[in-house]
Design a protein around this motif. Sequence first.
Motif: not given
Lengths: 168, 620
Positions: B27-48
């Motif tokens: 119920k708190g007000n924090e949020k965590h945005i999880l972005v995939c940094g595996g090879t597949g998603c990195t190849s489609s530019h998740s780092d950007k």
Amino acid sequence: MSENNEKCQCQCGCGGKDEREEKLVQIIKDCNYDKSQLMHILNETQNIFGYIPMRAQKIISEELGIPMAEIYGVITFYSRFSLEPKGKYNIAVCLGTACYVKGSQGILDKLKEILGIDVGGITPDGKFSLEATRCIGACGLAPVMTINEEVYGKLDPSMIKDILEKYQ
Amino acid sequence: MKTINEINEIREKTLSEISLRKDINYKGNEKHILVCGGTGCTSSHSDKIISKMNAIIEEKNIENVRVIRTGCFGLCAKGPIIIIRPEDTFYAMAQEEDVEEIFEKHILNGEIVERLLCKDIDGNTVKRLDELNFYKKQKRVVLKNCGMIDPENIDEYIAFDGYKALEKVLTSMTPDDVVNEVKASGLRGRGGAGFPTGLKWEFTKKAVGDQKYVACNADEGDPGAFMDRSVLEGDPHALVEAMAIAAYAVGATKGYVYVRAEYPIAVRRLQRAIDQAREYGLLGKGIFGTEFEFDLEIRLGAGAFVCGEETALMESVEGHRGEPRPRPPFPANKGLFGKPTLLNNVETYANITQIILNGAEWFGSIGTEKSKGTKVFAVGGNINNVGLVEVPMGTTLREIIFDIGGGIPGGREFKAAQTGGPSGGCIPAEHLDTPIDYESLSAIGSMMGSGGLIVMDDTKCMVNIAKFFLDFTVDESCGKCPPCRIGTKRMNEILDRLTNGQGKEGDIEKLEELAKNIKRSSLCGLGQTAPNPVLSTLKYFRDEYEAHIKEKRCPSGECKAMTTVTIDKDKCKGCSLCAKNCPVNAISGELKSPFSIDPDKCIKCGVCIAKCPFKAISRK
């Protein structure tokens, strides 16, 4: 192997002193001259020079005390090691099963046709080299190719010409 | 060096910061945005995406929001993947330019960006990750931390019970206890052969030697498989901890991980994990204040499939050509540098901490009688949900391919599933209800393998796929023993003829004889299994081989040499589009009357088929 015994041929004014060679000597030193680290040293050499030139093999042989023939044997065993320089842009088409099933052979054929070279070849101007590689693990994007570090996914042969034009 | 108490403090503190990722009622007000940094998603530019998010957070001075680069979520087909927790919103295929909208609407105003939500196979929008069919039948043991933690932060690993198993082993179990626990769990090698892991540990423990080693096979050479890579990228500490436990059990002080140099992200994260573990005193001397000492080193491979074979791997770690050694002696007695060595693969190790913490009985409750636990598969090819899947042993192929994998795209028919890579076989539709376990897969002529699972639709020629794998083995045979070096080459030549329309009577019999002899007389696993793709396709698709030989016809139309491209005179409107696009000028005709193709000039490239607006051209 025309470049036997040759020193660095650049014309940058370094006077034949090749920093890359010094880097290699340092890497071998960092490994404590441990012969079992040969694979690591060759991988680093491949990264530094883009291939494994004869002069680098000599340095490794002298520093580690491993015969040249043995080093040559190891280099030619592993597909990542290359005795020849690659093009400015190295194109690698994935022929892993997932990409193959999705038509990567057609991508490779198209590249061969446009570049006029075969797998393992390099264009006369040294700009492009072409290789077929096994799975790079981006199967979700199949079929895939890489140009240097850049990954191109979900390809079809009609896209190849436009992609190559970016590198002209 | 950290004490047990200090590690516990880190665990409590970090858990309080990241528990919202698992707590849907937070119920708190924090949020965590999880972005995939595996090879597949990195190849489609998740780092950007990650850079852009961090830039916005800094620019707008947003508090209570953190962006975490995680390991693989599994659904690679929908990458790059963004999950926002605690609400568990699943954004698929987002790009850098979508980031601002996500922040404007979702992060700052709590409004979901509908257009970026993931859609399931039927096109329905899915709000939360666990609503997707893809995840419903999965059970995550090995991948439990993948997509959940920042793999480059040891504190997050510790928070979710990390290094607790090592603590338990070092403070309350003898090496024998550990070996017995692993034996009792029924865990079997996940590299493919399925040898009981506990037995391997026992053999190495009993071996006599002044120095012993533990080693990990992370040379995932099977093309189309990326299970081990995903563990290394998403949860590298799980491997470090398990290898320390194994070292304690067998009496080793040093470990080696042999990784493919083609996996740069995995190598980097594993090295970072090792450095962090050293810094915390979880590797090195006197771990947790005990006498136990262990250190770990990465050794890189350089693209040789045979190095997945255990003795070849050891040659390569020692800096030689990766040629297999005859066995016996087995590595348990004479392995790395001639010393007793325990070798397991990444996924096998990744089960160990769970077995220690939850007990052998818990582990044994998952899976089937002879195949316990879960198995991770890299599912690819002609399937909708390409990605990484972890299921309990005993799940059927049909469940994996249709329920989890979402079936075959483009409305095509399922033809075969290939497991076990170049050592495995093709499984036809009639065996779709086979439960996945070591014995069942062997019984139908395939094998578990390391976990590559390639699905093929009805446009694929089985002779051609057998040739694809034989090409691979010919390429990768190390050349040490003649049956493999020469035999696979001969088999490949026959397949080459078959796919080029030059098959002869007796070719099938010759293939079978060669296969039998190569299997029986090759030195290592590569040669002994190399004929499997041919044998399994012969078993289930013999009629296709016969059509190639007797009728010089490829039933699926994939072998170009045997097909002809023709124009249907009734459908052709004479628009000339095909002729304009033909690269070899093989098509001619007069405008507004049917065109025709000169078969001598035609190279069967298929451009005309794709270009014809009236679908008048086809391959037969």
